[in-house]
Design a protein around this motif. Structure first.
Motif, PDB file in Angstrom:
ATOM      1  N   UNK A 146       0.813  -1.216   0.000  1.00  0.00           N
ATOM      2  CA  UNK A 146       0.000   0.000   0.000  1.00  0.00           C
ATOM      3  C   UNK A 146       0.846   1.266   0.000  1.00  0.00           C
ATOM      4  N   UNK A 147       2.077   1.189   0.472  1.00  0.00           N
ATOM      5  CA  UNK A 147       2.934   2.381   0.454  1.00  0.00           C
ATOM      6  C   UNK A 147       3.297   2.757  -0.981  1.00  0.00           C
ATOM      7  N   UNK A 148       3.485   1.764  -1.841  1.00  0.00           N
ATOM      8  CA  UNK A 148       3.744   2.049  -3.252  1.00  0.00           C
ATOM      9  C   UNK A 148       2.526   2.714  -3.897  1.00  0.00           C
ATOM     10  N   UNK A 149       1.340   2.238  -3.535  1.00  0.00           N
ATOM     11  CA  UNK A 149       0.116   2.822  -4.078  1.00  0.00           C
ATOM     12  C   UNK A 149      -0.061   4.254  -3.568  1.00  0.00           C
ATOM     13  N   UNK A 150       0.234   4.461  -2.295  1.00  0.00           N
ATOM     14  CA  UNK A 150       0.136   5.802  -1.719  1.00  0.00           C
ATOM     15  C   UNK A 150       1.090   6.760  -2.411  1.00  0.00           C
ATOM     16  N   UNK A 151       2.267   6.276  -2.795  1.00  0.00           N
ATOM     17  CA  UNK A 151       3.216   7.111  -3.534  1.00  0.00           C
ATOM     18  C   UNK A 151       2.610   7.596  -4.840  1.00  0.00           C
ATOM     19  N   UNK A 152       1.917   6.728  -5.558  1.00  0.00           N
ATOM     20  CA  UNK A 152       1.279   7.135  -6.816  1.00  0.00           C
ATOM     21  C   UNK A 152       0.196   8.188  -6.574  1.00  0.00           C
ATOM     22  N   UNK A 153      -0.600   7.996  -5.518  1.00  0.00           N
ATOM     23  CA  UNK A 153      -1.671   8.950  -5.220  1.00  0.00           C
ATOM     24  C   UNK A 153      -1.116  10.296  -4.774  1.00  0.00           C
ATOM     25  N   UNK A 154      -0.133  10.272  -3.890  1.00  0.00           N
ATOM     26  CA  UNK A 154       0.492  11.509  -3.422  1.00  0.00           C
ATOM     27  C   UNK A 154       1.169  12.226  -4.589  1.00  0.00           C
ATOM     28  N   UNK A 155       1.882  11.465  -5.430  1.00  0.00           N
ATOM     29  CA  UNK A 155       2.526  12.060  -6.591  1.00  0.00           C
ATOM     30  C   UNK A 155       1.525  12.698  -7.534  1.00  0.00           C
ATOM     31  N   UNK A 156       0.396  12.035  -7.732  1.00  0.00           N
ATOM     32  CA  UNK A 156      -0.646  12.589  -8.594  1.00  0.00           C
ATOM     33  C   UNK A 156      -1.150  13.929  -8.071  1.00  0.00           C
ATOM     34  N   UNK A 157      -1.458  14.000  -6.782  1.00  0.00           N
ATOM     35  CA  UNK A 157      -1.978  15.235  -6.201  1.00  0.00           C
ATOM     36  C   UNK A 157      -0.953  16.363  -6.234  1.00  0.00           C
ATOM     37  N   UNK A 158       0.313  16.028  -5.968  1.00  0.00           N
ATOM     38  CA  UNK A 158       1.349  17.063  -5.964  1.00  0.00           C
ATOM     39  C   UNK A 158       1.644  17.574  -7.376  1.00  0.00           C
ATOM     40  N   UNK A 159       1.409  16.729  -8.388  1.00  0.00           N
ATOM     41  CA  UNK A 159       1.677  17.140  -9.772  1.00  0.00           C
ATOM     42  C   UNK A 159       0.506  17.882 -10.414  1.00  0.00           C
ATOM     43  N   UNK A 160      -0.711  17.649  -9.929  1.00  0.00           N
ATOM     44  CA  UNK A 160      -1.897  18.188 -10.602  1.00  0.00           C
ATOM     45  C   UNK A 160      -1.868  19.711 -10.743  1.00  0.00           C
ATOM     46  N   UNK A 161      -1.255  20.381  -9.810  1.00  0.00           N
ATOM     47  CA  UNK A 161      -1.309  21.840  -9.809  1.00  0.00           C
ATOM     48  C   UNK A 161      -0.546  22.453 -10.980  1.00  0.00           C
ATOM     49  N   UNK A 162       0.645  21.920 -11.278  1.00  0.00           N
ATOM     50  CA  UNK A 162       1.476  22.514 -12.325  1.00  0.00           C
ATOM     51  C   UNK A 162       1.738  21.566 -13.494  1.00  0.00           C
ATOM     52  N   UNK A 163       1.561  20.257 -13.275  1.00  0.00           N
ATOM     53  CA  UNK A 163       1.772  19.273 -14.345  1.00  0.00           C
ATOM     54  C   UNK A 163       0.573  18.339 -14.354  1.00  0.00           C
ATOM     55  N   UNK A 164      -0.558  18.878 -14.770  1.00  0.00           N
ATOM     56  CA  UNK A 164      -1.814  18.147 -14.625  1.00  0.00           C
ATOM     57  C   UNK A 164      -1.849  16.858 -15.443  1.00  0.00           C
ATOM     58  N   UNK A 165      -1.178  16.842 -16.604  1.00  0.00           N
ATOM     59  CA  UNK A 165      -1.166  15.608 -17.401  1.00  0.00           C
ATOM     60  C   UNK A 165      -0.373  14.518 -16.700  1.00  0.00           C
ATOM     61  N   UNK A 166       0.749  14.878 -16.120  1.00  0.00           N
ATOM     62  CA  UNK A 166       1.525  13.903 -15.353  1.00  0.00           C
ATOM     63  C   UNK A 166       0.733  13.435 -14.143  1.00  0.00           C
ATOM     64  N   UNK A 167       0.031  14.351 -13.494  1.00  0.00           N
ATOM     65  CA  UNK A 167      -0.815  13.962 -12.372  1.00  0.00           C
ATOM     66  C   UNK A 167      -1.880  12.969 -12.796  1.00  0.00           C
ATOM     67  N   UNK A 168      -2.461  13.187 -13.973  1.00  0.00           N
ATOM     68  CA  UNK A 168      -3.454  12.250 -14.491  1.00  0.00           C
ATOM     69  C   UNK A 168      -2.855  10.893 -14.807  1.00  0.00           C
ATOM     70  N   UNK A 169      -1.667  10.881 -15.376  1.00  0.00           N
ATOM     71  CA  UNK A 169      -0.994   9.619 -15.694  1.00  0.00           C
ATOM     72  C   UNK A 169      -0.757   8.805 -14.414  1.00  0.00           C
ATOM     73  N   UNK A 170      -0.261   9.453 -13.370  1.00  0.00           N
ATOM     74  CA  UNK A 170      -0.008   8.752 -12.114  1.00  0.00           C
ATOM     75  C   UNK A 170      -1.305   8.206 -11.512  1.00  0.00           C
TER      76      UNK A 170
END
Length: 440
Positions: A146-170
């Motif tokens: 679950x920590x690996x999954x949490x990394x993807x979710x946290x990465x998505x949220x942190x990227x959405x603000x300035x790199x929304x496409x990358x956030x969507x990919x994650x």
């Protein structure tokens, strides 16, 4: 908590503060790994997931098929990549490589939270919460994927603000690993941000699924096992049944089904239907919020993601201890933004995390499975805290983005005694690029 966050930021922004955080991470994570490796009470039951379950799945996955014959396999196909990842460290045993990679994921989450604090509206409170709360779960975080999954979710949220496409990919990749990271997109601002993020998530998920279908057989076999799950002992419905058994109002028992202890007996199917119904109601509310929301700040996507996962977690038929990792990660992301509405929710999640450790692994066999008064109290307390957190999160999200903002009275002429803006706090800045002005 605002003043606390300000104090934390001022104390940790400098070089000495960063060194202190790095030292704390190293000390606590070393202790967590030691607890997992040495043979302490409860440790063997925690690490058995890696040494037996995950390792057995690995042996099947390397043959090019999903382990659909194992009723414990209930995960989307991209989870296979996690269980095969120890091959990246061939000089370690499977157990050692899995734990090492999981510790690296924890480090990446910590670095991401610290970097997010550098933004104009950023705060180090999120990084501090992650640093201090994850160790409350003892060795469990490093013994589950679950920590690996949490990394993807946290990465998505942190990227959405300035790199929304990358956030969507994650988020799309995360959905094919454990579904729930897709919900991180529920609070994206209307317009181009949502469009880019959602289309990127769909495209990434479709491409990844196609690749997995080329290399593995029966990629969707997990659906049958997942659909047959019942009421796990630790769930909200399970705590109700446990309380009923304690007071003599229910006569069922628990047994191992689909890799976890589930209740069997009268009314269990009805409780399962109620749980599914509550999930539907919860997500209907989230869709209503999405339609009604008129004010977006830089914190709204983060707060909405936490709210959605809280709704999913508390209404689930399965509420395993590792689910708390998701909530700790998401509330930490919320606290990286000074405009978040979820600070009171954070305290409830921290408390629920501590109680979860008391439940598993510390008293799971002696109190929880035995259905004692103490076990019932701990489970009802933990689920009560999560239920409270979910309701509070929904209320605060709605008030911040849907409810009309009262316009402060303005005085004109002498004797009114009120100046414009007196006594009113400044509204947070609107989300950049949202196209939705903040109402004040």
């Amino acid at each position: 908590m605002t003043s606390t966050s300000t104090t934390i930021d001022s104390a940790l922004r400098g070089h000495a503060g960063r060194l202190a955080m790095a030292g704390f991470w190293l000390a606590t994570r070393t202790l967590m790994v030691v607890l997992l490796v040495v043979n302490l009470q409860g440790t063997s039951s925690v690490r058995v997931e890696i040494t037996q379950t995950y390792n057995n799945w690995y042996n099947v996955l390397v043959t090019g098929t999903m382990p659909h014959g194992d009723v414990m396999w209930q995960y989307p196909p991209a989870a296979a990549a996690i269980f095969l990842s120890p091959d990246l460290l061939p000089f370690f045993s499977y157990f050692e490589a899995f734990v090492a990679l999981t510790v690296i994921c924890d480090a990446l989450i910590t670095v991401g939270l610290v970097r997010a604090a550098r933004r104009a509206d950023g705060s180090l409170a999120g990084a501090v919460l992650w640093l201090t709360t994850l160790p409350l779960m003892l060795s469990l975080p490093f013994a589950r994927y679950d920590l690996q999954v949490t990394l993807l979710a946290v990465g998505s949220l942190l990227c959405l603000r300035f790199r929304r496409k990358l956030g969507g990919v994650l988020a799309g990749v995360g959905a094919l690993v454990k579904v729930w990271p897709l919900l991180t997109l529920i609070g994206t601002p209307r317009g181009r941000t949502t469009r880019d993020a959602v289309l990127s998530a769909v495209a990434a998920g479709a491409v990844l699924l196609a690749v997995l279908a080329l290399f593995f057989r029966d990629t969707l076999g997990f659906l049958d096992n997942q659909g047959n799950r019942g009421i796990q002992v630790e769930s909200l419905g399970g705590s109700a049944l446990m309380f009923g058994k304690l007071v003599g109002a229910w006569s069922g028992t628990s047994e191992v089904r689909y890799g976890a202890y589930e209740y069997v007996g009268p009314y269990v199917s009805s409780v399962a239907l109620i749980s599914v119904g509550l999930t539907v109601v919860g997500f209907a509310w989230l869709l209503l919020w999405r339609v009604k929301a008129r004010r977006w700040t830089t914190a709204t996507p983060l707060d909405a993601a936490l709210c959605a996962i809280l709704v999913f977690t508390i209404t689930s038929r399965v509420l395993s201890p590792q689910y708390l990792m998701w909530l700790v990660g998401l509330v930490a992301v919320c606290l990286t933004c000074k405009h978040t509405t979820q600070r009171p929710v954070a305290w409830l999640i921290v408390a629920a995390t501590a109680v979860t450790t008391a439940i598993y692994p510390l008293t799971y066999v002696s109190e929880i499975l035995a259905g004692t008064g103490l076990g019932t109290f701990l489970l009802v307390l933990r689920n009560g805290l999560l239920g409270w957190a979910a309701v509070l999160s929904c209320v605060r999200l709605w008030r911040a983005s849907v409810s009309p903002v009262p316009v402060p009275e303005t005085g004109s002429g002498s004797g009114s005694g009120t100046s414009s803006g007196a006594g009113a706090s400044a509204a947070p800045a609107p989300q950049a690029g949202s196209g939705v002005p903040a109402r004040v």
